[in-house]
Structure formats: C-alpha cells, structure tokens
Design a protein around this motif. Structure first.
Motif, short mmCIF file in Angstrom:
data_model
loop_
_atom_site.label_atom_id
_atom_site.label_comp_id
_atom_site.label_asym_id
_atom_site.label_seq_id
_atom_site.Cartn_x
_atom_site.Cartn_y
_atom_site.Cartn_z
N GLU A 32 0.74 -1.35 0.10
CA GLU A 32 0.05 0.08 0.05
C GLU A 32 0.87 1.18 -0.02
O GLU A 32 0.65 2.29 -0.79
CB GLU A 32 -0.93 -0.08 1.25
N ALA A 33 1.98 1.28 0.79
CA ALA A 33 2.85 2.13 0.65
C ALA A 33 3.51 2.47 -0.60
O ALA A 33 3.36 3.82 -1.18
CB ALA A 33 3.84 2.20 1.61
N ARG A 34 3.82 1.58 -1.50
CA ARG A 34 4.25 1.72 -2.72
C ARG A 34 3.16 2.19 -3.73
O ARG A 34 3.54 3.28 -4.51
CB ARG A 34 4.75 0.49 -3.35
N ARG A 35 2.12 1.77 -3.54
CA ARG A 35 1.05 2.32 -4.15
C ARG A 35 0.61 3.80 -4.05
O ARG A 35 0.48 4.50 -5.04
CB ARG A 35 -0.30 1.37 -3.98
N LEU A 36 0.73 4.17 -2.79
CA LEU A 36 0.30 5.56 -2.61
C LEU A 36 1.36 6.37 -3.04
O LEU A 36 0.97 7.55 -3.58
CB LEU A 36 0.42 5.79 -0.93
N PHE A 37 2.73 6.12 -3.02
CA PHE A 37 3.83 6.82 -3.23
C PHE A 37 3.77 7.08 -4.86
O PHE A 37 3.59 8.27 -5.38
CB PHE A 37 4.96 6.42 -3.06
N GLU A 38 3.39 5.82 -5.42
CA GLU A 38 3.43 5.82 -7.09
C GLU A 38 2.41 6.50 -7.85
O GLU A 38 2.36 7.40 -8.47
CB GLU A 38 3.42 4.49 -7.55
N THR A 39 1.06 6.57 -6.87
CA THR A 39 -0.20 7.23 -7.49
C THR A 39 0.03 8.84 -7.15
O THR A 39 -0.56 9.53 -8.13
CB THR A 39 -1.55 6.75 -6.67
N HIS A 40 0.70 9.12 -6.12
CA HIS A 40 0.20 10.49 -5.71
C HIS A 40 1.66 11.42 -6.10
O HIS A 40 1.74 12.70 -5.98
CB HIS A 40 0.11 10.69 -4.42
N THR A 41 2.73 10.72 -6.40
CA THR A 41 3.94 11.59 -6.98
C THR A 41 4.42 11.18 -8.09
O THR A 41 4.02 9.96 -8.67
CB THR A 41 4.98 11.41 -5.89
N SER A 42 5.29 11.84 -8.83
CA SER A 42 5.86 11.57 -10.12
C SER A 42 7.34 11.19 -9.75
O SER A 42 8.25 11.26 -10.72
CB SER A 42 5.89 12.61 -11.30
N TYR A 43 7.64 11.15 -8.50
CA TYR A 43 9.19 10.92 -8.12
C TYR A 43 9.49 9.37 -8.52
O TYR A 43 8.84 8.52 -8.78
CB TYR A 43 9.71 11.03 -6.64
N ASN A 44 10.89 9.12 -8.57
CA ASN A 44 11.60 7.99 -8.85
C ASN A 44 11.93 7.19 -7.29
O ASN A 44 12.69 7.87 -6.70
CB ASN A 44 12.75 8.03 -9.52
#
Length: 71
Positions: A32-44
């Motif tokens: 879920e943490a990875r999903r949140l990060f990837e969904t809400h940011t455009s960062y690497n």
C-alpha cells in the motif's frame, strides 16, 4: 505502519546519492505504501523502509520528521 521513502525528484536522470530526498508516509503494509507513493507523486522511488518503534523515535528526534498525507 510508518515508512520512509527515499526518492529522486526526476525519473529522467541517473540517481545521485547527493540528490536523494525522503518523506514519511503511513500505510497498512509495504504494498500500500508503494501504491500511495506511485499514485500521488511523479518521483523515482529508490527505497522504501519500514520504521520500527526505535527507528521511528530516532527519526522524530534527529530528523525533520513530518508525516506526508496524500489525498
């Protein structure tokens, strides 16, 4: 659970340690943490680290700790 995400602000350049930034987020698990990060940011995303109680206490005391909330 609190996670610390290490990231680069761009996906178009090679990662450089000197440009690595971090943020803290709360999620039920690493997926879920990875999903949140990837969904809400455009960062690497470079690395996602779970913070246990002792590590979290250290981060709160010694780092600029601020929990990021995605909406």
């Amino acid at each position: 659970m609190i996670f610390k995400a290490y990231y680069q602000e761009t996906k178009h350049q090679n990662p450089k340690r000197e440009q690595t930034k971090s943020l803290y987020l709360e999620a039920d698990d690493e997926v879920e943490a990875r999903r949140l990060f990837e969904t809400h940011t455009s960062y690497n995303l470079e690395f996602l680290q779970f913070l246990d109680e002792k590590h979290l206490a250290y981060e709160k005391e010694h780092a600029d700790f601020s929990l990021t909330e995605f909406k």
